[in-house]
Design a protein around this motif. Structure first.
Motif, short mmCIF file in Angstrom:
data_model
loop_
_atom_site.label_atom_id
_atom_site.label_comp_id
_atom_site.label_asym_id
_atom_site.label_seq_id
_atom_site.Cartn_x
_atom_site.Cartn_y
_atom_site.Cartn_z
N ALA A 127 0.81 -1.22 0.00
CA ALA A 127 0.00 0.00 0.00
C ALA A 127 0.84 1.27 0.00
O ALA A 127 0.51 2.25 -0.69
CB ALA A 127 -0.94 0.00 1.20
N LYS A 128 1.93 1.26 0.75
CA LYS A 128 2.76 2.47 0.84
C LYS A 128 3.33 2.84 -0.52
O LYS A 128 3.36 4.01 -0.92
CB LYS A 128 3.88 2.27 1.85
CG LYS A 128 4.71 3.51 2.12
CD LYS A 128 5.71 3.27 3.24
CE LYS A 128 6.51 4.52 3.53
NZ LYS A 128 7.49 4.29 4.65
N GLY A 163 -8.02 1.89 4.93
CA GLY A 163 -7.54 2.80 5.97
C GLY A 163 -6.03 2.89 6.00
O GLY A 163 -5.46 3.97 6.17
N HIS A 164 -5.38 1.76 5.81
CA HIS A 164 -3.91 1.74 5.75
C HIS A 164 -3.41 2.59 4.58
O HIS A 164 -2.45 3.35 4.72
CB HIS A 164 -3.42 0.30 5.61
CG HIS A 164 -1.95 0.15 5.39
ND1 HIS A 164 -1.02 0.95 6.01
CD2 HIS A 164 -1.25 -0.71 4.61
CE1 HIS A 164 0.20 0.58 5.63
NE2 HIS A 164 0.08 -0.41 4.77
N PHE A 165 -4.09 2.48 3.45
CA PHE A 165 -3.69 3.25 2.28
C PHE A 165 -3.86 4.75 2.53
O PHE A 165 -2.97 5.54 2.19
CB PHE A 165 -4.53 2.83 1.07
CG PHE A 165 -4.17 3.56 -0.19
CD1 PHE A 165 -3.15 3.10 -0.99
CD2 PHE A 165 -4.85 4.72 -0.56
CE1 PHE A 165 -2.80 3.78 -2.15
CE2 PHE A 165 -4.50 5.40 -1.71
CZ PHE A 165 -3.47 4.93 -2.51
N PHE A 170 -1.41 10.08 3.59
CA PHE A 170 -1.20 11.25 4.45
C PHE A 170 0.27 11.40 4.84
O PHE A 170 0.79 12.52 4.94
CB PHE A 170 -2.04 11.13 5.72
CG PHE A 170 -3.51 11.38 5.52
CD1 PHE A 170 -4.02 11.76 4.29
CD2 PHE A 170 -4.40 11.22 6.57
CE1 PHE A 170 -5.37 11.97 4.10
CE2 PHE A 170 -5.75 11.44 6.40
CZ PHE A 170 -6.23 11.81 5.16
N GLU A 171 0.94 10.29 5.08
CA GLU A 171 2.34 10.34 5.50
C GLU A 171 3.25 10.90 4.40
O GLU A 171 4.31 11.45 4.69
CB GLU A 171 2.82 8.94 5.88
CG GLU A 171 2.29 8.43 7.21
CD GLU A 171 2.92 7.11 7.60
OE1 GLU A 171 3.13 6.89 8.81
OE2 GLU A 171 3.20 6.29 6.70
N ASP A 226 3.59 -3.43 3.72
CA ASP A 226 4.60 -2.68 2.97
C ASP A 226 5.94 -3.41 2.83
O ASP A 226 7.01 -2.85 3.00
CB ASP A 226 4.82 -1.30 3.61
CG ASP A 226 3.52 -0.52 3.73
OD1 ASP A 226 2.76 -0.51 2.75
OD2 ASP A 226 3.27 0.07 4.80
N VAL A 227 5.85 -4.70 2.50
CA VAL A 227 7.07 -5.49 2.34
C VAL A 227 7.48 -5.65 0.87
O VAL A 227 8.60 -6.07 0.58
CB VAL A 227 6.92 -6.89 2.98
CG1 VAL A 227 6.77 -6.77 4.48
CG2 VAL A 227 5.73 -7.65 2.38
N PHE A 228 6.58 -5.32 -0.07
CA PHE A 228 6.89 -5.45 -1.49
C PHE A 228 6.89 -4.07 -2.16
O PHE A 228 6.01 -3.25 -1.89
CB PHE A 228 5.87 -6.34 -2.21
CG PHE A 228 5.96 -7.80 -1.85
CD1 PHE A 228 7.13 -8.35 -1.37
CD2 PHE A 228 4.86 -8.62 -2.01
CE1 PHE A 228 7.23 -9.70 -1.04
CE2 PHE A 228 4.93 -9.97 -1.70
CZ PHE A 228 6.12 -10.51 -1.21
N PRO A 229 7.83 -3.84 -3.08
CA PRO A 229 7.90 -2.55 -3.79
C PRO A 229 7.08 -2.52 -5.07
O PRO A 229 7.17 -1.57 -5.83
CB PRO A 229 9.39 -2.42 -4.10
CG PRO A 229 9.84 -3.83 -4.31
CD PRO A 229 9.04 -4.66 -3.34
N ILE A 230 6.27 -3.53 -5.31
CA ILE A 230 5.50 -3.65 -6.54
C ILE A 230 4.30 -2.71 -6.54
O ILE A 230 3.58 -2.60 -5.54
CB ILE A 230 5.02 -5.11 -6.72
CG1 ILE A 230 6.22 -6.03 -7.00
CG2 ILE A 230 3.99 -5.24 -7.81
CD1 ILE A 230 6.93 -5.73 -8.30
N VAL A 231 4.07 -2.04 -7.66
CA VAL A 231 2.89 -1.17 -7.83
C VAL A 231 2.09 -1.67 -9.03
O VAL A 231 2.35 -1.29 -10.17
CB VAL A 231 3.30 0.30 -8.02
CG1 VAL A 231 2.05 1.17 -8.18
CG2 VAL A 231 4.13 0.80 -6.85
N PRO A 232 1.09 -2.51 -8.81
CA PRO A 232 0.28 -3.01 -9.93
C PRO A 232 -0.73 -1.96 -10.39
O PRO A 232 -1.32 -1.25 -9.59
CB PRO A 232 -0.44 -4.23 -9.33
CG PRO A 232 0.23 -4.49 -8.01
CD PRO A 232 0.75 -3.17 -7.56
#
Length: 256
Positions: A127-128, A163-165, A170-171, A226-232
């Motif tokens: 998500a991050k 919610g995590h997203f 926001f961060e 947030d362990v994978f850097p993949i953005v599908p």
């Protein structure tokens, strides 16, 4: 001011809600969007989300079979002749393959979102990174977070993922955001259980079902944040492909 809205189940989607400049992020934590993220992390060329097993078989009949892998479930159980969509089960099987994925909820939600301006696919696993990439595309559009739900019902794990997203967004952004009530509630729920993702997934109705099937380790795996850097993201309204961060991606073959 940017706007964020959360749809609580895929049945709330319609073309009218997607008209205009809308960016969509789809969540099906258990398990489709977690499966897509993992398959691309393990080196799949693409993932093709389909509405059902019959559509998946039709694609295979019309294409070069060796480059395709059928993966799917219906109501939590693998479709006959398909690989299980449980992410850990795909390790070593998806590299350099076009994965045709059929699930009860998540792949349907993705297909129903393709009329928007842009569609991302997110899970707790990534998500991050998706939030980071979305901000590069963001031009003051409305962001719609789609919780796939479960056969027409709300589910808590997708709400937690949304919610995590929002929290991750926001961060990374100092913009002013206008949250709908559902988006505000999702963010507050995540913050109240920020370090309890495994507990949330295990307590959900779909999580309980998967645990009865013996998939406890799968729940633990997809509860990681947030362990994978993949953005599908969806390309050409058909394929899910990945924006890859090669420096951090490491070994993707899934053979170790």
């Amino acid at each position: 001011m940017g706007k964020i809205h959360v749809l609580l189940k895929k049945e709330e989607l319609n073309k009218e809600k997607l008209q205009g400049d809308k960016l969509v992020v789809v969540f099906d934590i258990l398990l489709a969007t977690s499966t897509i993220t993992t398959a691309l992390q393990y080196g799949a060329r693409t993932v093709i989300p389909v509405l059902n097993g019959d559509e998946a078989r039709q694609i295979v009949r019309n294409e070069k079979r060796d480059s395709y892998l059928l993966v799917g479930e219906y109501e939590g159980l693998p479709i006959k002749g398909f690989q299980s969509p449980n992410p850990k089960a795909l390790k070593g099987k998806v590299f350099d393959k076009n994965v045709i994925l059929s699930t009860t909820n998540g792949t349907v939600a993705i297909r129903n979102s393709v009329h928007s301006k842009f569609v991302f696919v997110a899970s707790l696993l990534n998500a991050k990174r998706v939030a980071e990439q979305l901000l590069k595309h963001y031009q003051n559009e409305t962001i719609i977070l789609v919780c796939s739900g479960s056969s027409g019902m709300f589910n808590v794990e997708d709400f937690y993922g949304a919610g995590h997203f929002i929290h991750a967004l926001f961060e990374q952004s100092h913009a002013d955001w206008s949250l709908s009530d559902s988006a505000y509630a999702a963010c507050e729920f995540f913050k109240s259980k920020q370090n309890k993702s495994a507990e949330v997934l295990q307590s959900s109705s779909v999580g309980q079902m998967l645990m009865k099937f013996g998939f406890d380790q799968e729940l633990e795996f997809v509860s990681q944040k947030d362990v994978f850097p993949i953005v599908p993201y969806v390309k050409d309204k058909r394929f899910v492909v990945a924006e890859q961060y090669q420096k951090e991606r490491g070994k993707i073959h899934g053979t170790n």
